[in-house]
Design a protein around this motif. Structure first.
Motif, PDB file in Angstrom:
ATOM      1  N   GLY A   1       2.232 -30.794 -46.395  1.00 20.48           N
ATOM      2  CA  GLY A   1       1.147 -31.227 -46.599  1.00 20.48           C
ATOM      3  C   GLY A   1       0.371 -31.415 -47.668  1.00 20.48           C
TER       4      GLY A   1
ATOM      5  N   SER B   1      -1.360 -32.245 -35.452  1.00 17.61           N
ATOM      6  CA  SER B   1      -1.972 -33.399 -34.905  1.00 17.61           C
ATOM      7  C   SER B   1      -3.662 -33.295 -34.637  1.00 17.61           C
TER       8      SER B   1
ATOM      9  N   THR C   1      -5.569 -31.354 -36.064  1.00 18.79           N
ATOM     10  CA  THR C   1      -6.314 -31.473 -37.364  1.00 18.79           C
ATOM     11  C   THR C   1      -6.261 -32.523 -38.170  1.00 18.79           C
ATOM     12  N   ARG C   2      -5.286 -33.115 -38.147  1.00 11.94           N
ATOM     13  CA  ARG C   2      -4.854 -34.161 -39.416  1.00 11.94           C
ATOM     14  C   ARG C   2      -3.959 -35.365 -38.447  1.00 11.94           C
TER      15      ARG C   2
ATOM     16  N   THR D   1      -1.244 -38.265 -39.103  1.00  9.54           N
ATOM     17  CA  THR D   1       0.010 -38.434 -40.122  1.00  9.54           C
ATOM     18  C   THR D   1       0.510 -39.637 -39.578  1.00  9.54           C
TER      19      THR D   1
ATOM     20  N   ALA E   1      -7.779 -44.868 -37.453  1.00 10.08           N
ATOM     21  CA  ALA E   1      -7.249 -44.057 -38.512  1.00 10.08           C
ATOM     22  C   ALA E   1      -6.938 -45.138 -39.672  1.00 10.08           C
TER      23      ALA E   1
ATOM     24  N   GLU F   1     -12.022 -37.208 -43.645  1.00  8.25           N
ATOM     25  CA  GLU F   1     -11.115 -36.643 -42.766  1.00  8.25           C
ATOM     26  C   GLU F   1     -11.619 -36.834 -41.398  1.00  8.25           C
ATOM     27  N   PRO F   2     -10.594 -36.865 -40.370  1.00  7.51           N
ATOM     28  CA  PRO F   2      -9.255 -36.314 -40.572  1.00  7.51           C
ATOM     29  C   PRO F   2      -8.401 -37.200 -40.984  1.00  7.51           C
ATOM     30  N   TYR F   3      -8.451 -38.271 -41.500  1.00  7.73           N
ATOM     31  CA  TYR F   3      -7.594 -39.352 -42.016  1.00  7.73           C
ATOM     32  C   TYR F   3      -7.113 -39.206 -43.544  1.00  7.73           C
ATOM     33  N   ARG F   4      -7.578 -38.432 -44.068  1.00  4.39           N
ATOM     34  CA  ARG F   4      -6.918 -38.227 -45.453  1.00  4.39           C
ATOM     35  C   ARG F   4      -5.756 -38.082 -45.702  1.00  4.39           C
ATOM     36  N   SER F   5      -4.994 -37.160 -44.758  1.00  6.02           N
ATOM     37  CA  SER F   5      -3.619 -36.818 -44.970  1.00  6.02           C
ATOM     38  C   SER F   5      -2.711 -38.139 -44.480  1.00  6.02           C
TER      39      SER F   5
END
Length: 635
Positions: free
Chosen positions: A65, A474, A476-477, A479, A523, A555-559
């Motif tokens: 990540g 998933s 926390t973030r 993908t 997202a 967040e939590p969409y930055r990843s």
């Protein structure tokens, strides 16, 4: 301290190719149009999941990540502050930085000054090699087959026998005693500050980028009571457990050949390179350790045929070094070997006595490190006695148990059976027992199949749709791998990917029209909103606008946004990629038109055909049909 002017920060970043900076530390290979891939420098992995997108100036590891721009990379990999990272790249470009008050940025960075001290010291030492006093040093080199050209190629210098030659020369260039001491060029004693290196041949030690970070010094005179080799002490920029001598000049050949040769000294590195073995490197006064292995693995790359070849003296010390190297190499995906010169000659002596071809032959006649270590362990026991053979089996069975490949492990069991004169079945049982006792020594899957997080799918740019998503991750973030597997989500995903990566090459009106439409997946819609906000404030032709948009995603969409920016885009050329991105933007608009048509067709059933409302609905439907046909014809 005033901040560096933002315009300068942006200019340095725009002028720097992130692939050049990362490529000096990681072997990068093409992974599709505009995308490069290599082994992640931030976590151990055997299959590459670290993606670099030079065009957008961004990197992302789909395994751990980690992501960011060129400044983020330098800060993480070299442990720099933000200002130091900017300074380092500016110095590389020859770009003069300014503070916000308009003045030039003074050289106040500790690391920057250490690099400057070492660079100046290396130049001074090189100049001293041509002085009359350095005759002994030149003779030392000549007796080992190194001429003036070789000395110049490796930057070799000489430290005069006096106590303050280097100190005086460097102080005259504006460096303080504190800076010289911090760089390890001088030492502090009862009589004050004095040169650390005196009466010695000097090798500059450089990091992988070619910057001088320290020195190795060889004793030349009989009355020198110091150690045979004296290195720079640990400093802010010189960490011997992470430094490999010669890597700066060997890295291209290592990456190309997927092979690295680890020798034991500076002269051995020189001899190998001059003999044509240009992948040779050496540690700097310390044993080959795990940090060295990590560095080497990244430069060799994730190729399944990658090799690491160790050269050791056949004496007891060399055998111990081989066992230590074995301990580090066994967890690597690189195939490990040992090369020992005839009659125990090291590469330098072998080249001197038998020529360049003998050095190349020594490397070519390598033997597997497993076999080398097994033979050394067997040699510690008396095979004439039953007790000795049993002890030898107990000592070597755990080594064979380390081998992950079942077929290779079976062959080594046969070899061990022959070496010890024991029944194959007994050797096999001993290996199984060792495997059951061991933790990391337990036979596992085939070499190179270590587990890691899902990597992006090279065909679609998305995560592997058949793989399960780690619930902990998933939670926390979000993908690519965690997105629903539907046609609508795939369209939204790929359209955003195309805009982020190739939006600068698409008609702005087309992009804006598509991004004005809300997306179904929350997202992806969060990413869309961040892009719209950024494009309203920024010039979409500016390099870096997309990475700035990604950084602004909440967040939590930055990843997810980072993965959209860095995943491999399904196209053969950049022209095709831009065309594909444009087509998907139009498909989003067609989808929106179709949705509106369905709503109107439902509504028309509830109104009278000859009413004003009915006529308005039919007119709107005709307009939508025309818009749809126009967009479809462009597809």
């Amino acid at each position: 301290m005033a901040r560096i002017r933002q315009a300068d920060v942006d200019e340095v970043k725009a002028r720097t190719n992130i692939a050049d900076i990362i490529g000096e530390r990681v072997a990068l290979k093409s992974a599709g149009v505009g995308s490069l891939k290599g082994l992640c420098p931030f976590h151990d992995e055997k299959s590459p999941s670290f993606n670099v997108r030079p065009q957008v100036g961004y990197y992302h590891c789909f395994g751990c990540g980690e992501s960011g721009d060129v400044y983020s990379f330098l800060r993480a990999i070299d442990h720099l502050s933000f200002s130091e990272a900017v300074e380092k790249l500016a110095a590389r470009l020859g770009f003069t930085l300014h503070y916000e008050d308009g003045g030039p940025a003074p050289e106040t960075s500790g690391r920057t000054r250490l690099y400057a001290v070492n660079t100046a010291a290396a130049e001074w030492f090189r100049a001293q090699l041509a002085t009359p006093e350095a005759e002994t040093a030149r003779r030392f080199l000549g007796e080992r087959g190194f001429d003036a050209g070789a000395a110049a190629h490796f930057g070799i210098g000489y430290a005069p026998r006096g106590w303050d030659g280097a100190r005086g020369a460097l102080r005259s260039q504006g460096f303080t005693d504190e800076e010289l001491s911090a760089a390890g060029v001088v030492s502090q004693g009862q009589r004050g500050v004095y040169d650390r290196f005196r009466g010695r041949l000097i090798w500059p030690i450089r990091d992988i980028t070619g910057q001088t970070i320290g020195f190795g010094a060889r004793r030349l005179y009989d009355d020198d009571q110091g150690p045979k080799y004296l290195n720079t002490p640990e400093t802010l920029i010189y960490k011997k457990a992470q430094v490999l001598y010669g890597l700066d000049i060997a890295k291209k050949a290592i990456s190309r050949d997927h092979r690295v040769v680890v020798v034991e000294g500076y002269t051995d590195v020189m001899a190998c390179h001059l003999a044509g073995v240009t992948t040779a490197i050496a540690t700097c006064g310390t044993a080959f350790g795990s940090d060295h292995m990590s560095v080497v693995g990244r430069v060799v790359g994730g190729d399944a045929s990658g090799e690491i070849i160790f050269t050791f003296d056949p004496d007891a010390a060399g055998q111990k070094a081989a066992v230590r190297a074995f301990a580090e190499a066994r967890g690597s995906s690189l195939r490990s070997y040992v090369a020992v010169g005839p009659e125990g000659l090291d590469p330098c002596d072998l080249r001197l006595e038998r020529g360049d071809a003998a050095v190349r032959s020594m490397v070519d006649l390598k033997s597997p490190l497993f076999e080398f270590v097994i033979d050394r362990r067997i040699g510690e026991h008396d095979l004439e006695s039953v007790e000795g053979r049993l002890a030898a089996l107990r000592a070597t069975a755990p080594i064979v148990a380390e081998i992950r490949d079942g077929g290779v492990r079976s062959r080594y069991e046969h070899l061990l059976s022959k070496r010890l004169g024991e029944e194959l079945a007994e050797v096999h049982r001993a290996v199984l027992r060792a495997a059951q006792r061991g933790g990391e020594g337990k036979p596992g899957p085939e070499a190179g199949t270590g587990s890691r997080s899902p990597a992006p799918n090279s065909a679609t740019g998305a995560g592997p749709m058949e793989g399960a998503v780690d619930p902990a991750a998933s939670a926390t973030r979000v993908t690519l791998a965690s997105l629903p597997r539907t046609a609508d989500v795939a369209l939204e995903r790929d359209a955003l990917m195309g805009v982020l990566q190739y939006g600068h090459a698409i008609d702005a009106a087309e992009v804006d029209a598509a991004l004005s439409l809300p997306l179904q997946h929350p997202a992806l819609d969060a990413v869309r909103q961040a892009i719209v906000t950024r494009l309203a404030q920024d010039d979409r032709t500016r390099a870096g606008w997309a990475s700035d948009a990604v950084e602004s995603v909440r967040e939590p969409y930055r990843s997810l946004a980072v993965e959209l920016l860095t995943a491999a885009f399904p196209a053969l050329t950049e022209t095709e990629a831009a065309a594909s991105a444009l087509a998907m933007c139009r498909r989003l608009r067609i989808r929106a038109i179709d949705a509106r048509k369905r709503a109107l067709l439902s509504a028309i059933q509830r109104v009278a055909p000859d009413s004003e409302e009915g006529r308005t609905v039919r007119m709107t439907l005709r307009e939508l049909d025309g818009q749809r046909r126009a967009l479809a014809e462009l597809q």
